[in-house]
Design a protein around this motif. Structure first.
Motif, short mmCIF file in Angstrom:
data_model
loop_
_atom_site.label_atom_id
_atom_site.label_comp_id
_atom_site.label_asym_id
_atom_site.label_seq_id
_atom_site.Cartn_x
_atom_site.Cartn_y
_atom_site.Cartn_z
N ASP A 27 3.06 3.08 -2.39
CA ASP A 27 1.64 3.09 -2.06
C ASP A 27 0.92 4.20 -2.84
O ASP A 27 1.23 5.38 -2.67
CB ASP A 27 1.46 3.32 -0.55
CG ASP A 27 0.03 3.15 -0.10
OD1 ASP A 27 -0.88 3.75 -0.72
OD2 ASP A 27 -0.18 2.43 0.89
N PRO A 28 -0.03 3.84 -3.69
CA PRO A 28 -0.73 4.85 -4.50
C PRO A 28 -1.44 5.91 -3.66
O PRO A 28 -1.51 7.07 -4.07
CB PRO A 28 -1.74 4.03 -5.31
CG PRO A 28 -1.20 2.65 -5.32
CD PRO A 28 -0.46 2.47 -4.03
N GLU A 29 -1.96 5.55 -2.50
CA GLU A 29 -2.63 6.54 -1.65
C GLU A 29 -1.65 7.57 -1.11
O GLU A 29 -1.98 8.74 -0.98
CB GLU A 29 -3.36 5.85 -0.49
CG GLU A 29 -4.73 5.34 -0.85
CD GLU A 29 -5.66 6.43 -1.39
OE1 GLU A 29 -5.93 7.42 -0.69
OE2 GLU A 29 -6.12 6.28 -2.54
N VAL A 30 -0.46 7.13 -0.78
CA VAL A 30 0.57 8.04 -0.27
C VAL A 30 1.00 9.01 -1.37
O VAL A 30 1.19 10.20 -1.13
CB VAL A 30 1.79 7.26 0.26
CG1 VAL A 30 2.94 8.18 0.60
CG2 VAL A 30 1.40 6.41 1.47
N LYS A 32 -0.62 9.90 -4.10
CA LYS A 32 -1.75 10.45 -4.84
C LYS A 32 -1.58 11.93 -5.21
O LYS A 32 -1.88 12.34 -6.32
CB LYS A 32 -3.01 10.26 -4.02
CG LYS A 32 -4.30 10.59 -4.71
CD LYS A 32 -5.43 10.37 -3.71
CE LYS A 32 -6.64 9.79 -4.35
NZ LYS A 32 -7.69 9.50 -3.39
N TYR A 33 -1.12 12.75 -4.29
CA TYR A 33 -1.05 14.19 -4.51
C TYR A 33 0.39 14.71 -4.60
O TYR A 33 0.62 15.91 -4.57
CB TYR A 33 -1.78 14.94 -3.39
CG TYR A 33 -3.23 14.52 -3.29
CD1 TYR A 33 -4.16 14.89 -4.25
CD2 TYR A 33 -3.66 13.72 -2.24
CE1 TYR A 33 -5.48 14.49 -4.17
CE2 TYR A 33 -4.98 13.32 -2.14
CZ TYR A 33 -5.89 13.70 -3.11
OH TYR A 33 -7.18 13.30 -3.02
N PRO A 38 3.77 6.28 -8.02
CA PRO A 38 4.33 5.40 -6.99
C PRO A 38 5.55 4.66 -7.53
O PRO A 38 5.63 4.35 -8.72
CB PRO A 38 3.20 4.40 -6.70
CG PRO A 38 1.96 5.08 -7.18
CD PRO A 38 2.37 5.96 -8.31
N ARG A 99 6.00 12.56 5.13
CA ARG A 99 5.22 11.53 4.44
C ARG A 99 5.23 10.29 5.33
O ARG A 99 6.29 9.91 5.84
CB ARG A 99 5.86 11.23 3.08
CG ARG A 99 5.02 10.41 2.15
CD ARG A 99 5.72 10.16 0.83
NE ARG A 99 6.07 11.41 0.15
CZ ARG A 99 6.93 11.51 -0.85
NH1 ARG A 99 7.56 10.43 -1.31
NH2 ARG A 99 7.20 12.65 -1.42
N PRO A 102 0.36 4.78 5.47
CA PRO A 102 -1.03 5.02 5.85
C PRO A 102 -1.47 4.46 7.20
O PRO A 102 -2.28 5.08 7.89
CB PRO A 102 -1.82 4.38 4.70
CG PRO A 102 -0.92 4.54 3.52
CD PRO A 102 0.46 4.33 4.08
N GLU A 103 -0.97 3.32 7.61
CA GLU A 103 -1.42 2.77 8.89
C GLU A 103 -1.01 3.64 10.08
O GLU A 103 -1.51 3.47 11.18
CB GLU A 103 -0.92 1.33 9.08
CG GLU A 103 0.57 1.20 9.29
CD GLU A 103 1.03 -0.25 9.33
OE1 GLU A 103 1.15 -0.81 10.43
OE2 GLU A 103 1.26 -0.80 8.23
N TRP A 105 -1.24 7.09 9.79
CA TRP A 105 -1.97 8.34 9.64
C TRP A 105 -2.94 8.52 10.80
O TRP A 105 -3.44 7.55 11.37
CB TRP A 105 -2.76 8.35 8.33
CG TRP A 105 -1.92 8.38 7.07
CD1 TRP A 105 -0.57 8.44 6.97
CD2 TRP A 105 -2.41 8.32 5.73
NE1 TRP A 105 -0.17 8.43 5.66
CE2 TRP A 105 -1.29 8.37 4.87
CE3 TRP A 105 -3.67 8.23 5.18
CZ2 TRP A 105 -1.42 8.34 3.49
CZ3 TRP A 105 -3.80 8.20 3.80
CH2 TRP A 105 -2.68 8.26 2.96
#
Length: 134
Positions: A27-30, A32-33, A38, A99, A102-103, A105
């Motif tokens: 997941d690119p959002e996960v 990201k930093y 990914p 980590r 996202p669902e 978070w």
């Protein structure tokens, strides 16, 4: 290593966790930093699990799969990792990390799992200091 909280089970990674771990790490959002791209293939997740399992053997500690009790699903990982290379003048330190998919978070799972991991580190591993960084 097996930790339990009100809503979570933290346990060692198993080979069967690869699909859910790939869902997380692709997941690119996960990512990201995180500083790494990914994942693009499930075999990369299988290799990550093997690496973590080796850390259990070599160091007696490693990141743990986080299972949501209500659903029975792996929702991420959390826990301590022994860092042996030097960071800011320190080596052989315990690092707290986590980590999540996202669902999951915003539900307090990171804090809940981090508290359980810190308790394990300070009371079971007898660590004097545990580090974390962002």
């Amino acid at each position: 290593m097996y930790l339990e909280t009100q809503r979570l089970i933290l346990r060692k990674f198993e080979e069967t966790d690869a699909e859910r771990l790939f869902l997380l790490d692709s997941d690119p959002e996960v990512m990201k930093y995180i500083g790494v791209p990914p994942l693009s293939d499930i075999t990369e997740s299988e290799n990550v699990i093997k690496m973590i399992q080796q850390q259990y053997l070599d160091n007696g500690v490693g990141r743990l799969a986080v299972i949501e009790k209500e659903s029975g699903l792996l929702i991420g990982w959390s826990g301590l990792k022994l860092i042996t290379q030097e960071i800011n003048g320190y080596n052989n330190i315990y690092d707290l990390g986590y980590r999540f998919i996202p669902e999951y978070w915003g539900k307090g799972y990171a804090l809940e799992s981090a508290k359980a991991s810190l308790d394990f580190g300070f009371h079971h591993l007898k660590a004097e200091t545990i580090y974390a960084h962002a």
